[in-house]
Design an enzyme around this catalytic site. Structure first.
Site, PDB file in Angstrom:
ATOM      1  N   TYR A 140       0.837  -1.207   0.000  1.00 27.14           N
ATOM      2  CA  TYR A 140       0.000   0.000   0.000  1.00 27.14           C
ATOM      3  C   TYR A 140       0.877   1.264   0.000  1.00 27.14           C
ATOM      4  O   TYR A 140       0.598   2.234  -0.722  1.00 27.14           O
ATOM      5  CB  TYR A 140      -0.890  -0.059   1.240  1.00 27.14           C
ATOM      6  N   LYS A 196       0.808   4.059  -2.847  1.00 31.56           N
ATOM      7  CA  LYS A 196       0.426   5.435  -2.536  1.00 31.56           C
ATOM      8  C   LYS A 196       1.565   6.411  -2.840  1.00 31.56           C
ATOM      9  O   LYS A 196       1.316   7.575  -3.183  1.00 31.56           O
ATOM     10  CB  LYS A 196      -0.028   5.544  -1.077  1.00 31.56           C
ATOM     11  N   ARG A 203     -14.821   2.101   6.452  1.00 31.60           N
ATOM     12  CA  ARG A 203     -14.657   0.657   6.594  1.00 31.60           C
ATOM     13  C   ARG A 203     -13.171   0.281   6.597  1.00 31.60           C
ATOM     14  O   ARG A 203     -12.735  -0.619   7.280  1.00 31.60           O
ATOM     15  CB  ARG A 203     -15.372  -0.006   5.418  1.00 31.60           C
TER      16      ARG A 203
HETATM   17  N1  LIG Z   1     -10.019   6.414   5.358  1.00 36.86           N
HETATM   18  C1  LIG Z   1      -8.799   6.891   5.552  1.00 36.86           C
HETATM   19  O1  LIG Z   1      -8.426   7.370   6.639  1.00 36.86           O
HETATM   20  C2  LIG Z   1      -7.829   6.880   4.424  1.00 36.86           C
HETATM   21  C3  LIG Z   1      -6.511   7.270   4.699  1.00 36.86           C
HETATM   22  C4  LIG Z   1      -5.598   7.338   3.653  1.00 36.86           C
HETATM   23  C5  LIG Z   1      -6.008   7.009   2.381  1.00 36.86           C
HETATM   24  N2  LIG Z   1      -7.280   6.592   2.146  1.00 36.86           N
HETATM   25  C6  LIG Z   1      -7.652   6.269   0.779  1.00 36.86           C
HETATM   26  O2  LIG Z   1      -8.908   6.848   0.489  1.00 36.86           O
HETATM   27  C7  LIG Z   1      -9.565   6.071  -0.519  1.00 36.86           C
HETATM   28  C8  LIG Z   1     -10.956   5.700  -0.060  1.00 36.86           C
HETATM   29  O3  LIG Z   1     -10.864   4.860   1.068  1.00 36.86           O
HETATM   30  P1  LIG Z   1     -12.023   4.687   2.164  1.00 36.86           P
HETATM   31  O4  LIG Z   1     -11.383   4.901   3.478  1.00 36.86           O
HETATM   32  O5  LIG Z   1     -13.197   5.478   1.785  1.00 36.86           O
HETATM   33  O6  LIG Z   1     -12.294   3.102   2.023  1.00 36.86           O
HETATM   34  P2  LIG Z   1     -13.635   2.272   1.754  1.00 36.86           P
HETATM   35  O7  LIG Z   1     -13.229   0.846   1.791  1.00 36.86           O
HETATM   36  O8  LIG Z   1     -14.722   2.743   2.648  1.00 36.86           O
HETATM   37  O9  LIG Z   1     -14.036   2.690   0.273  1.00 36.86           O
HETATM   38  C9  LIG Z   1     -13.323   2.261  -0.845  1.00 36.86           C
HETATM   39  C10 LIG Z   1     -14.305   1.963  -1.946  1.00 36.86           C
HETATM   40  O10 LIG Z   1     -13.567   1.582  -3.123  1.00 36.86           O
HETATM   41  C11 LIG Z   1     -14.276   0.523  -3.753  1.00 36.86           C
HETATM   42  N3  LIG Z   1     -13.349  -0.240  -4.596  1.00 36.86           N
HETATM   43  C12 LIG Z   1     -12.352  -1.073  -4.195  1.00 36.86           C
HETATM   44  N4  LIG Z   1     -11.724  -1.591  -5.254  1.00 36.86           N
HETATM   45  C13 LIG Z   1     -12.323  -1.068  -6.360  1.00 36.86           C
HETATM   46  C14 LIG Z   1     -12.116  -1.222  -7.760  1.00 36.86           C
HETATM   47  N5  LIG Z   1     -11.145  -2.022  -8.242  1.00 36.86           N
HETATM   48  N6  LIG Z   1     -12.911  -0.520  -8.606  1.00 36.86           N
HETATM   49  C15 LIG Z   1     -13.895   0.276  -8.154  1.00 36.86           C
HETATM   50  N7  LIG Z   1     -14.146   0.442  -6.825  1.00 36.86           N
HETATM   51  C16 LIG Z   1     -13.369  -0.224  -5.949  1.00 36.86           C
HETATM   52  C17 LIG Z   1     -14.847  -0.293  -2.606  1.00 36.86           C
HETATM   53  O11 LIG Z   1     -15.938  -1.103  -3.029  1.00 36.86           O
HETATM   54  C18 LIG Z   1     -15.244   0.800  -1.619  1.00 36.86           C
HETATM   55  O12 LIG Z   1     -16.585   1.207  -1.777  1.00 36.86           O
HETATM   56  C19 LIG Z   1      -8.655   4.870  -0.781  1.00 36.86           C
HETATM   57  O13 LIG Z   1      -7.838   5.128  -1.896  1.00 36.86           O
HETATM   58  C20 LIG Z   1      -7.821   4.806   0.474  1.00 36.86           C
HETATM   59  O14 LIG Z   1      -6.585   4.160   0.261  1.00 36.86           O
HETATM   60  C21 LIG Z   1      -8.204   6.512   3.133  1.00 36.86           C
END
Ligand SMILES: NC(=O)c1ccc[n+]([C@@H]2O[C@H](COP(=O)([O-])OP(=O)(O)OC[C@H]3O[C@@H](n4cnc5c(N)ncnc54)[C@H](O)[C@@H]3O)[C@@H](O)[C@H]2O)c1
Length: 295
Positions: free
Chosen positions: A163, A167, A198
């Site tokens: 990851y 990133k 999630r």
């Molecule tokens: N939540 C945080 O604190 C956090 C921190 C750093 C980075 N991020 C990044 O933010 C983004 C969103 O994460 P989140 O926290 O909302 O997670 P999440 O799991 O709630 O949402 C991610 C969504 O992406 C969808 N997904 C996964 N693979 C896919 C694909 N191949 N094609 C289409 N859709 C797909 C999933 O079904 C899900 O609905 C991600 O890139 C994650 O790495 C989140």
């Protein structure tokens, strides 16, 4: 204070069925954008997929949205998603590369499958989606791309080498597309979010209550707006805070006939953050050296 509006703009948000992407899609649509809500997420007992539920919510509020359940990570998939935007709404102005997965494992135990799955969704997703959007945006002479990086990509994190690599790659993509898109009116930035979703629900501890995912979308709205000219930048966002992440270099050591011993003896000076300045591009770095060389 005038409201940021996106009327007439068309946006794609990948991974918009849940978490951060859902909030991005709701806010962009709420400000007038027509939104392709992309997500592969499974349906619940009622049968409606998470992406369909977001589309229903947008429409119920009077907005325009269409669902797309294509998996990001391949060139073919990306073409299909971009085609969904252009065939439904006639253009594409804002691309939010948000879809993501985790396959955490300590480095020694990480499998090829765990490495490749994460690289494909994050790096492949961002790369191919941006490449599919590129001819549409260059043709219009306008575009806004918002990528999603992570603290792991900037600082590393135990059990997340796949990851973190993905990133960090997204930062390289962001900065390079910013350079290549500049003369076509395309601005490309990355967010480094922190939010309760999630993906992170078991990781945030006491802070979880304060990290509403809706507090990330306002930055995406601004980066997606015509008035925002920033490009090639990374912004930390979460819990109500927004800050620019910078690359800085210390003044360091300069010696024409550099030796290992000189490096050793100047190690404190080389590492002295109090002398650091922000460096924003390669030319600036070269200019510092040109100056030292007296050329
Ligand atoms: N939540 C945080 O604190 C956090 C921190 C750093 C980075 N991020 C990044 O933010 C983004 C969103 O994460 P989140 O926290 O909302 O997670 P999440 O799991 O709630 O949402 C991610 C969504 O992406 C969808 N997904 C996964 N693979 C896919 C694909 N191949 N094609 C289409 N859709 C797909 C999933 O079904 C899900 O609905 C991600 O890139 C994650 O790495 C989140």
């Amino acid at each position: 204070m005038s409201e940021i509006r996106l009327d007439g703009r068309v946006a794609i948000v990948t991974g918009a069925g849940r978490g951060l992407g859902r909030e991005h899609a709701l806010l962009l649509a709420g400000r007038g954008a027509q939104v392709v809500v992309n997500d592969v997420g499974d349906g619940d007992a009622s049968g409606a997929s998470p992406a369909q539920q977001v589309v229903d919510e947008i429409r119920a509020a009077g907005g325009a949205a269409v669902v797309d359940d294509t998996e990001v990570g391949t060139a073919e998939g990306a073409d299909r998603i971009v085609d969904r935007a252009t065939s439904t709404y006639g253009r594409l102005d804002i691309l939010v590369n948000n879809a993501g997965i985790l396959r955490d494992r300590s480095f020694a135990k990480m499998s090829a499958q765990e490495y490749e799955a994460v690289m494909q969704v994050h790096v492949g997703g961002t790369f191919w989606m941006s490449q599919a959007a590129w001819p549409v945006m260059t043709g219009q002479g306008y575009g806004r791309i918002v990528n999603t990086t992570s603290a792991a990509g900037l600082f590393g994190n135990f059990g997340q080498v796949n990851y973190a690599a993905a990133k960090a790659a997204i930062i390289g993509i962001t900065r390079t597309l910013a350079i290549e898109g500049a003369r076509s009116g395309i601005r490309v930035n990355a967010i480094e979010p922190g939010a309760r979703t999630r993906m992170t629900e078991n990781l945030l501890g006491d802070l979880a209550d304060s990290l509403d995912p809706a507090l990330v979308a306002p930055l995406v709205l601004w980066l997606g707006a015509q008035e925002c000219e920033a490009t090639g930048e990374v912004y930390n966002v979460g819990g109500g805070r927004v800050a620019r992440v910078v690359v800085a270099q210390t003044r360091g050591l300069f010696a024409r006939d550099l030796t290992g011993e000189q490096v050793r003896d100047a190690w404190t000076e080389i590492n002295d953050e109090s002398t650091a300045t922000v460096v924003t591009d390669f030319r600036q770095e070269m200019a510092i050296l040109t100056d030292l060389l007296g050329r």
